[in-house]
Write an enzyme that holds these catalytic residues in place. Structure first.
Site, mmCIF file in Angstrom:
data_model
loop_
_atom_site.group_PDB
_atom_site.id
_atom_site.type_symbol
_atom_site.label_atom_id
_atom_site.label_comp_id
_atom_site.label_asym_id
_atom_site.label_seq_id
_atom_site.Cartn_x
_atom_site.Cartn_y
_atom_site.Cartn_z
ATOM 1 N N ASN A 1 -12.460 -1.294 -0.852
ATOM 2 C CA ASN A 1 -11.713 -1.687 0.179
ATOM 3 C C ASN A 1 -12.319 -1.139 1.353
ATOM 4 O OD1 ASN A 1 -9.003 -2.862 1.677
ATOM 5 N ND2 ASN A 1 -9.339 -0.781 2.430
ATOM 6 N N GLU A 2 -12.631 -2.133 2.668
ATOM 7 C CA GLU A 2 -13.156 -1.617 3.774
ATOM 8 C C GLU A 2 -14.199 -0.471 3.436
ATOM 9 O OE1 GLU A 2 -10.240 -1.207 6.836
ATOM 10 O OE2 GLU A 2 -9.670 -3.321 6.521
ATOM 11 N N TYR B 1 -7.038 -8.700 11.682
ATOM 12 C CA TYR B 1 -5.490 -8.557 12.250
ATOM 13 C C TYR B 1 -5.612 -8.921 13.663
ATOM 14 C CZ TYR B 1 -4.598 -5.333 8.328
ATOM 15 O OH TYR B 1 -4.085 -4.692 7.216
ATOM 16 N N GLN C 1 2.091 -6.055 5.723
ATOM 17 C CA GLN C 1 2.377 -5.734 4.437
ATOM 18 C C GLN C 1 3.439 -6.101 3.891
ATOM 19 O OE1 GLN C 1 0.929 -1.864 3.408
ATOM 20 N NE2 GLN C 1 -0.810 -1.908 4.066
ATOM 21 N N GLU D 1 0.846 -1.306 -0.122
ATOM 22 C CA GLU D 1 -0.088 -0.090 0.145
ATOM 23 C C GLU D 1 1.006 1.188 -0.095
ATOM 24 O OE1 GLU D 1 -2.778 0.040 3.249
ATOM 25 O OE2 GLU D 1 -3.757 1.844 2.427
ATOM 26 N N GLU E 1 -6.217 -9.020 3.777
ATOM 27 C CA GLU E 1 -5.539 -8.211 4.760
ATOM 28 C C GLU E 1 -5.466 -9.067 6.102
ATOM 29 O OE1 GLU E 1 -6.048 -4.035 5.583
ATOM 30 O OE2 GLU E 1 -6.582 -3.831 3.367
HETATM 31 O O1 AHR Z 1 -2.832 -2.374 6.393
HETATM 32 C C1 AHR Z 1 -3.346 -1.271 6.932
HETATM 33 C C2 AHR Z 1 -4.857 -0.603 6.526
HETATM 34 O O2 AHR Z 1 -5.476 -1.659 7.516
HETATM 35 C C3 AHR Z 1 -5.340 -0.947 5.553
HETATM 36 O O3 AHR Z 1 -5.063 0.260 4.655
HETATM 37 C C4 AHR Z 1 -6.831 -0.933 5.858
HETATM 38 O O4 AHR Z 1 -7.505 -1.644 4.748
HETATM 39 C C5 AHR Z 1 -6.918 -1.732 6.980
HETATM 40 O O5 AHR Z 1 -7.835 -0.819 8.167
#
Ligand code: AHR
Length: 515
Positions: A195-196, A263, A368, A48, A319
């Site tokens: 995205n999101e 996450y 990432q 990103e 992600e």
């Molecule tokens: O990976 C960091 C961020 O986490 C990304 O930009 C977003 O899609 C997520 O909230």
């Protein structure tokens, strides 16, 4: 009296941190029962415009003093090439929904500058754009995965980007591409629609997003020779309702897959925890949170099965990874964090889970690639290091495109404070040439585990192994000592009649290959 108190204290400390003593763990693998192929795309990555991922991490520009190939960092390119990465997602993330692709084409000096409002408020000069991204994936020989702008873009803008990238004929966008120096289209396949969208991508409801998706997907055209694989922006973690509504409201023939973001955060959003300084209980609870991926995939999969029992629509976990507090004295918007042996276990456990869900999971992208979150690679000026996570991806390469093998594991337990888990975590697969691949993580920091492996349905007997371990669970590589955590050959196994006896070292990840 004092003596008894001391004894009692020692006993309760031992009880709290009682990492299990070694008993007999067993793994039974049925090598002739594989039905599902593990898509190589499960081993995918994400880059990103965030912090030093693109600028400084991948791209330094052709005039940089740092060794580069046409502007791409040579050391980072070589490390990613060695990993044989199957795909790379770009340009975001939250950034994707404020990215206007036309800003990133044409002569670099004429490209407009913007503020990257999501990530550190820094100036984005658009010097890395569509051509630079495709130049990098072509050099790597990997598949691009583009995320289009739904949040602040338009149907027209996304439709034209697809035309610019994929159309081989006479049209305004194809002509523009040619004028910018690229004659042939790139013919890309993977296309994310936003995205999101439930958050940074527009704060939409699932019903609203489902309708938007239908519009955007309609005008993201399939040009001759390039059929798009369209990915709807899926749920955050346990938002099962998001999945349910998208499956209900989007015709199945309009989407190939749906994404999912999850996450692993040791603490809370406000106080996520340190990347390197953690207790044993935090260590184990972090791994428990990583293992939650299994339940997530099962539960989202159940919602999907209701509308799509044949599993035509795939899940793409585009992600995932650990998210800690940033390293001291670094820009909070850059999400730069260290990476220890704990991260290696998060990667090993998560990849084992993805393998086991290969019937629904087609792709996954670690967040990432360089210098951001659970990175494969960290850089500092002209120095770079490979993280423990990088080494797990290296170890797991044989699983790419192999057949998932059913396996039954009974494992010792490991405990710290209130957290208890299986000490071993595995997945198994069969390569085309008949080699059985066994990836094993032993998360117990103190005890080696004796594992009896029984291989049914194969004559394979020749074993080779590689493994990753380190002195401590928070050991990590630094720019001064960059191979403290690195892969070594593994030889602590022997056949006893039909049973392969493996001594799995404490805090290690092993991949055995039996041929
Ligand atoms: O990976 C960091 C961020 O986490 C990304 O930009 C977003 O899609 C997520 O909230």
């Amino acid at each position: 009296m004092k003596k008894y108190l001391l004894k009692g204290l020692i006993a309760s400390v031992l009880a709290i941190f009682s990492f299990g003593a070694s008993a007999q763990s067993k793994l039974v693998i049925n090598a002739d029962h594989g039905k599902t192929q593990i898509s190589r795309h499960i081993y995918g990555h994400f880059s990103e415009h965030l912090g030093r991922c693109i600028y400084g991490g991948i791209w330094v520009g052709p005039d940089s003093d740092i060794a580069n190939i046409n502007g791409y960092r040579k050391d980072v390119f070589e490390a990613l090439k060695a990993l044989d990465i199957p795909n790379l997602r770009w340009p975001g993330g939250c950034f994707a929904d404020e990215y206007h692709w036309t800003d990133g084409i044409g002569p670099t000096s004429e490209r407009p500058k913007m503020i990257n409002t999501h990530w550190g408020g820094v100036v984005e000069d658009n010097s890395f754009g569509t051509h630079e991204f495709f130049g990098f994936v072509e050099l790597l020989g990997t598949e691009p995965y583009i995320t289009g702008n739904v949040g602040s873009g338009s149907v027209e803008e996304m439709s034209k980007w697809v035309e610019y990238i994929n159309f081989d004929g006479v049209s305004p966008m194809a002509d523009l591409r040619k004028r910018n120096g690229r004659d042939k289209p790139w013919n890309i396949k993977y296309w994310g629609v936003g995205n999101e969208s439930w958050g940074c991508g527009g704060n939409m409801t699932p019903e609203y997003y489902a309708n938007e998706y239908r519009r955007y997907a309609t005008f993201a055209r399939d040009y001759p020779g390039s059929k798009l694989y369209k990915i709807a922006g899926g749920a955050n973690s346990t938002d099962y309702n998001w999945t349910e509504v998208l499956m209900r409201d989007i015709p199945l023939n309009m989407m190939d897959a749906m994404s999912l973001h999850y996450y692993t955060i040791p603490g809370s959003w406000g106080d996520k925890g340190s990347s390197t300084d953690f207790s044993r209980e935090e260590y184990l609870s972090t791994l428990q949170k990583a293992a939650f991926m299994d339940e997530l995939l099962t539960n989202h999969g159940t919602r999907m099965d209701k509308y799509d029992p044949s599993k035509k629509v795939k899940l793409i976990v585009d992600e995932w990874g650990t998210w800690y507090d940033v390293e001291p004295n670094t820009n909070p918007g850059f999400l730069y964090q260290q990476n220890t042996l704990r991260d290696a276990f998060v990667a090993a456990i998560t990849l084992n889970i993805f393998n086991q869900h290969a019937d629904r999971v087609h792709m996954a992208n670690l967040a990432q690639t360089v210098n951001v979150l659970q990175a494969l690679i960290l850089t500092e000026e002209d120095k770079m290091l490979l993280t423990p996570t990088y080494h797990v991806f290296d170890l797991y390469k044989p699983h790419m495109d192999a057949m998932l093998l059913p396996a039954l594991l009974s494992s010792d337990k490991v405990k710290a404070g209130r957290v208890e888990m299986d000490a071993l975590n595995v997945s198994t697969s069969l390569s085309e040439d008949g080699t059985v691949n066994i990836s094993i993580a032993n998360i117990d920091p103190d005890h080696a585990i004796d594992l009896d492996v029984t291989l049914n349905g194969t004559e394979a007997k020749n074993v080779s192994g590689r493994y990753l371990t380190a002195p401590e669970i928070n050991s990590h590589n630094t720019f001064e000592e960059n191979d403290l955590v690195s892969i070594k050959d593994f030889e602590d196994y022997k056949w006893n009649k039909e049973v392969l006896k493996v001594k799995v070292p404490a805090k290690s990840v092993i991949v055995l290959r039996v041929k």
